[in-house]
Write a protein that holds these residues in place. Structure first.
Motif: not given
Lengths: 503, 773
Positions: B173, B307, B342
């Protein structure tokens, strides 16, 4: 195996007034604290020990004394106050405020109603500070939030966040005073007068009533521990576990309890509390008000003396940089034997010449610091004092800088600068003074002086600040002085305190 | 006699159970009147039994070394000294019964921190004991101490193994993130500074039984530790605590040490022994909030939405495990705070250093988790040039999606978005942020800053077994009621709340119910009063106990009146059926005469919770408590000094059992959090000596630090989970609102052209000036 009988402690009789009645204790050792006597000897456990060094206020009690025929009230820290120093005074603890019928005093009732008590351990101390305020404001009248913050600065609470306690301070004046709760001042004054006794001359705790007697006692007992308000020496007992066989208390001498005003200076006696001394200094120079309030918490200012702060000579004592900048001098006195018996001898020296090194000074074993002489303000002078510490109130300076400048026709005609926290003693910044004196009053001059000031001392790094921070800030404070002199608005956080945050 | 003008109470609607109810009203603290009169008894105020001896600790003068011996001869020569107590006097286990079994009662073989207790001097009075304790000579071969968590981490010196919690693929990510930031950060520890220092008073009873007065949040553990050290069964030791003068986590395990020490001395001399620590010794000996160090890399998009996050957390645990495991776990559980993470990888290291063994402190690792993500939010906002509130809103947990934590617990009671936006409006956050920027442009020396930070705090002990509680409710024949529960009163108002709950359950006036001292011989095996759970657990247990008594009485009255037991009402001191109204006292008297049981126990365990201690996944928390604060500050760019100018708080306590007490917790917690991050600095020198060991050098907030504008409002919604009276726990969550002060200071530093990303906590004047330049 039961406790052996304790040998009778050396000591002398102590008498004070409680709830209008004399309390008499015999064999109280000279280095016993008031808190110990209250909790251990009298089993009055309302008064708590939080820190044993006068910084948390859990041990606050109120002392009453007759001054000029009037009963005065002072909240003090009982944990570092030697018990014998309250001989002949009235003492109030949190046990003493409620009426015999059990009605709470307004200083207590307000704390209940405002939810000012959570764990309750600091509470009796806060109540006593509130009681002191109550008595000193004609029944809690007109107490503002600012005054409450200032007068409660020596009381720490870890639970409430203070808001309810500040509310209590401001609301107690509106509560009724239940019957049996108040102080009968006339009766108390009479009882205090009855309690007065002639100061003894050969007891372990000596508190002579006159200057001559004090100096004679000093000559007779050069090894006696000298104390005034005991706000530092008290810690030698509680924290360093020192014992004193004999204590000589300077605060009883009538002459030294005075502040005298002369055309060119005021003279502050060694027995004058910090509270009263700062009131006199602020009267002369109103810009010192905040500094005075930040000088320890109120209970310490109510006990400690300016003379004690100076004689003690701690490198971080806050009064000395200011007094040095103001050009103060000190008067040392001793008893000189003569054919006729004896007389008072004295010498006067600039304050900065008192110190020879870390907590060492030029005083002879038979001398006492008797007076501090502070020059009165002149029209040309600019005086500023800056204190930098981790916490705004009741903290010890990382850096303290006091500056007095004479500015005439755009030139610096004189400069007198005292600094604390930068060397082993409070010091005068002579090189910086030289860099300013005779120069044009300009930003260039200030910047040059700031560079000199940063270079003039080699402070240490410790838990309060690093050496780098101290030198940086010294110079920056000169820059502040310049900006202030140019009328720059809102350059001090103090000035924001009463400014409403942006809405 | 309740507070006439509680100006801060927003939710002051009618009480919960009708006009006579005790709960829902701002009742005064049950001990307030005694406290203001100095009549509330703390342990040092208990009249001493004849023959009581006093102990003082003998503390190590070095941080690390091989201990060859202690020479107490000089101390023993002091008149009034009775003896020296060392490891050889311990009849039971010389290791404390701490769960990791890694702490000796008295230092043996090695010394592991400066201040470690190697023994006691026992004397006739406390000052003699303290004086003499300093005369004991230590023979130590000094070793190099490890003083920072970074040092410990580099040497892989841990008190417990590292823990890793991951979701998704953080590295990938971060690779694909539009923006990334890296950062390093340190946050200091915190001394509890309970006003009442640590104390224990141990009295011998007959047949090798012991009575222990301990200022403790966990009497059951003190009982367990003392009996373990004395080699006795738990039933031989009784521990009582009426109240503490403050705890804050500092008397969860740390009180046990004192009790054990005093007990060993009492056992040796067969005398009552009191051990009251001098404040300086308290600082030197007892553990504090864990200092943390962090390194992180975070990825985010152009709106600031995260993220990916990789986060290393180094907890400075001190020399032993103590509670460091669950503290560091809670830091992991709160590294998300209000935000959905996340792809995330959190690596937690429990570093062993030669300092005091750090311990529980209000928030229990939560604050150390929350502060790092709040800091990241602020840094992202400055990186993108957008307002930090927008970044925070962009990252909040969702309702239907983005609602599962990194430890796999669904956030089901999320009120973050409405709570934050309500506060932002009432506090005028956005307008003020603009005005501040404008004001700063014209102010060369003073700069203001503002921040809004939220908190989402998980309620329950993460150690699931601790989520149980017991209580006893006794109704006496005159109708007076006594409640006893396993919780402890440290000022938080637990006894006041529990008494109100019991009063309402029995329909009697609040004044009829008396809460009594915590006592291991009444309710056994009680958990610590900690994790904010005091009222949730003990209040419920007491409610169940009272309910049992009420049901007994209802059945009795139903029999008298020939009605169903369910139709008997208890309210306003009366017992009412459709046929008769009797006074509570009459019913109690009649029930007694008819041999009806007038007392009962109650037991509660928190439902729904479970989690896997190895993977750290599951539902460790029953529910979350929420809140947010807007704080405005000003800094002085010449000196680094700062002031808090204005605070607005909106906090969620569910349906308040006592609004004044809850507001007291919120205000007090906020100010304590503010102190942690501003003036409260613990300084250890290069030899491991704690230089800030008294209030003269360690500065907690004082009256002058509190802004005049300090508004607290309560969120008007009951707990969505079935919790006692619809309330929520309140002890710890508001502590983290103090983080708004730190973020506002960083905002001010940024507006001064400084480097907020370089600023560590606490933000002392020196630290602010350093960040400004």
């Amino acid at each position: 195996m039961l406790a052996r009988m304790k040998p009778p402690a050396p000591g002398q009789t102590l008498r004070f007034l409680r709830r209008g009645e004399p309390v008499t204790l015999s064999h109280v050792a000279p280095d016993r604290t008031l808190l110990e006597v209250l909790r251990e000897d009298l089993r009055l456990t309302a008064t708590k020990e939080g820190c044993g060094e006068g910084d948390c206020g859990a041990c606050t009690v109120v002392l009453g004394e007759v001054v000029n025929g009037q009963l005065t009230y002072k909240a003090i820290n009982s944990c570092i106050r030697l018990a014998h120093s309250v001989d002949g005074m009235a003492v109030w603890t949190a046990e003493d405020l409620a009426s015999p019928a059990g009605d709470l005093h307004p200083s207590q009732e307000a704390m209940v109603r405002c939810h000012g008590s959570q764990c309750g351990f600091c509470t009796p101390g806060f109540v006593m500070s509130l009681f002191g305020m109550y008595q000193n404001t004609g029944g809690g009248q007109g107490i503002t939030r600012e005054q409450a913050q200032a007068d409660l600065s020596g009381n720490l609470c870890r639970c409430t966040g203070y808001r309810p306690i500040l509310d209590a301070a401001q609301s107690m004046g509106a509560l009724p005073l239940p019957a049996g709760c108040g102080v009968d001042e006339a009766d108390t004054v009479t009882a205090l007068k009855a309690l007065k006794k002639k100061p003894a001359t050969d007891t372990p705790y000596l508190r002579p009533g006159t200057l001559a007697a004090l100096l004679q006692a000093r000559a007779a007992h050069p090894k006696a521990q000298i104390v005034a308000g005991c706000t530092d020496v008290g810690l030698w007992v509680t924290k360093m576990h020192k014992r004193f066989e004999r204590v000589l208390d300077v605060t009883g001498a009538r002459e030294l309890q005075r502040i005298e005003t002369y055309p060119h200076h005021i003279a502050i006696g060694a027995g004058v509390t910090l509270t009263d001394a700062f009131a006199a200094l602020v009267k002369e120079r109103p810009q010192l008000k905040t500094f005075g309030q930040r000088f320890a918490g109120l209970p310490v200012r109510n006990s400690g003396t300016l003379g004690g702060n100076v004689a003690n000579g701690s490198p971080i004592g806050d009064s000395m940089p200011l007094l040095i900048a103001l050009g103060a001098s000190i008067v040392l006195m001793r008893w000189k034997k003569t054919a006729a018996g004896g007389e008072i001898a004295h010498r006067e020296l600039p304050l900065e010449d008192l110190y020879t090194g870390y907590r060492t000074n030029v005083m002879r074993p038979d001398e006492i610091l008797a007076w501090i002489k502070v020059p009165r303000p002149t029209a040309q002078e600019q005086v500023r004092v800056y204190k930098i510490s981790k916490r705004f109130d009741d903290d010890i300076s990382a850096v303290c800088l006091a500056i007095r400048l004479g500015i005439t026709d755009g030139r610096v005609t004189m400069a007198s600068i005292g600094a604390g926290g930068v060397a082993a003693t409070p010091v005068r910044a002579r090189r910086t003074e030289a860099a300013l004196t005779g120069q044009a009053w300009s930003e260039d001059t200030i910047m040059a002086a700031a560079a000199t000031l940063r270079d003039e001392f080699q402070p240490i790094s410790d838990m309060r600040a690093s050496a780098h921070y101290r030198t940086t800030v010294l110079g920056n404070l000169l820059r502040r002085l310049w900006l202030e002199s140019q009328g720059a608005a809102v350059i001090q956080l103090d000035s924001l305190q009463n400014v409403e945050a942006l809405t | 006699m309740n507070a006439p003008d509680l100006k801060l109470v927003v939710d002051n609607k009618a009480p919960l159970g009708g006009t006579n109810a005790a709960a829902g009203v701002s009742r005064f603290h049950e001990s307030a009147r005694a406290q203001v009169a100095g009549a509330a008894t703390y342990i040092d105020d208990i009249p001493e039994v004849r023959g009581t001896l006093h102990a003082a600790p003998v503390c190590s003068p070095v941080a690390h070394g091989r201990l060859k011996g202690l020479d107490a001869s000089a101390a023993l020569a002091v008149p009034g000294v009775r003896g020296f107590i060392g490891p050889e006097h311990i009849p039971g286990d010389r290791m404390l019964a701490a769960f990791a079994h890694d702490e000796p009662v008295f230092a043996e073989g090695t010394v592991q921190f400066l201040g470690q207790v190697g023994g006691l001097i026992v004397a006739d009075d406390v000052m003699t004991a303290r004086r003499a304790a300093r005369l004991v000579k230590w023979d130590i071969e000094a070793l190099e101490p490890v003083l920072t968590p970074q040092q410990a981490h580099a040497q892989q010196s841990y008190v417990l193994p590292p823990v890793h919690v991951t979701r998704g693929d953080a590295a990938a990510a971060l690779q694909r993130a539009a923006h990334t930031l890296t950062g390093a950060f340190e946050v200091g520890g915190q001394e509890h500074f309970y006003l009442e220092g640590q104390i224990a008073y141990v009295l011998p009873l007959e047949q090798n039984q012991w009575w222990v007065y301990s200022s403790t949040q966990h009497p059951g553990e003190v009982q367990h530790w003392v009996s373990h050290a004395l080699g006795l069964a738990n039933h031989s030791v009784t521990v009582e605590c009426r109240r503490m003068g403050g705890g804050f986590g500092g008397k969860e395990t740390q009180a046990g040490h004192l009790a054990v020490w005093a007990a060993v001395a009492a056992q040796t001399f067969r005398c009552p022994v009191k051990l009251r620590l001098d404040r300086d010794d308290d600082f030197m000996i007892t553990g504090k909030r864990h200092p943390f160090a962090y390194q992180y890399q975070v990825g985010f998009d152009h709106t600031g939405r995260l993220c990916g996050l990789e986060l290393d957390m180094l907890a400075n645990c001190g020399f032993s495990a103590d509670l460091s495991g669950p503290v560091a776990d809670r830091a992991i559980f709160h590294a998300d705070n209000a935000y959905y993470l996340e792809d995330v990888a959190i690596h937690s290291y429990r570093c062993k250093t030669n300092t005091q063994s750090h311990t529980a402190y209000r928030g229990f690792g939560g604050p150390q988790g929350v502060i790092v993500i709040e800091r990241i939010m602020g840094d992202i906002a400055r990186h993108l040039g957008i307002d930090a509130l927008d970044v925070r809103l962009a990252n909040l947990y969702g309702i239907e999606e983005r609602n599962v934590t990194h430890y796999q617990m669904a956030v089901e009671d999320n009120i973050l978005q409405p709570l934050i936006t309500t506060l932002a409006q009432t506090a005028n956050y956005r307008e003020r942020a603009e005005q501040i920027a404008e004001w700063n442009a014209g102010s060369p020396v003073i700069k203001r800053g503002i921040a809004l930070t939220p908190v989402k705090f998980g309620i329950s002990f993460t150690a699931t077994l601790f989520n149980q509680a017991g209580a006893l409710v006794h109704v006496y024949t005159d109708g007076s009621v006594q409640v006893n529960h396993g919780g402890t009163e440290m000022g938080q108002g637990l006894n006041t709340k529990v008494a109100a709950i019991v009063a309402d359950e029995l329909g009697v006036p609040f004044e009829r119910v008396l809460s009594t001292a915590s006592d291991t011989s009444k309710v056994p095996n009680a958990s610590a009063t900690a994790a904010s759970s005091g009222t949730d657990l003990n209040g419920r247990a007491a409610q169940f106990a009272a309910r049992q008594v009420r049901q007994n009485l209802a059945a009795f009255v139903a029999g008298l009146d020939g009605v169903g037991a369910g139709a008997v009402r208890f309210e306003g001191g009366q017992v009412i059926t459709e046929k008769t109204t009797r006074t509570w006292e009459a019913v109690v008297g009649a029930a007694y005469a008819n041999r009806i049981q007038l007392w009962s126990d109650g037991f509660y365990r928190t439902p729904k919770i479970h989690y896997d201690k190895v993977t750290m996944l599951g539902r460790p928390f029953y529910y979350f408590a929420y809140g947010a604060a807007v704080t405005e500050v000003a800094i002085d760019t010449l000196t680094g000094e700062s002031r808090v100018l204005k605070v607005d708080i909106l906090h969620d306590v569910g349906r308040s059992i006592n609004p004044a007490i809850d507001i007291g917790q919120i205000e007090g917690g906020f100010v304590q959090g503010m102190g942690w991050l501003t003036t409260e600095q613990l300084v250890w020198n290069g030899k491991g000596y704690l230089q800030t060991h008294a209030p003269s050098t360690y500065k907690i907030p004082a009256t002058g630090d509190i802004p005049a504008h300090f508004n607290v409002a309560l969120w008007p919604e009951p707990n969505r989970e079935d919790n006692v009276h619809g309330s929520k726990a309140v002890g710890e969550p508001p502590f983290m609102l103090g983080i708004s002060v730190f973020e506002a200071l960083r905002d001010a530093v940024a507006q001064a052209g400084g480097r907020p990303q370089a600023m560590n906590a606490p933000a002392t004047a020196e630290e602010v000036l350093r960040a400004c330049s």
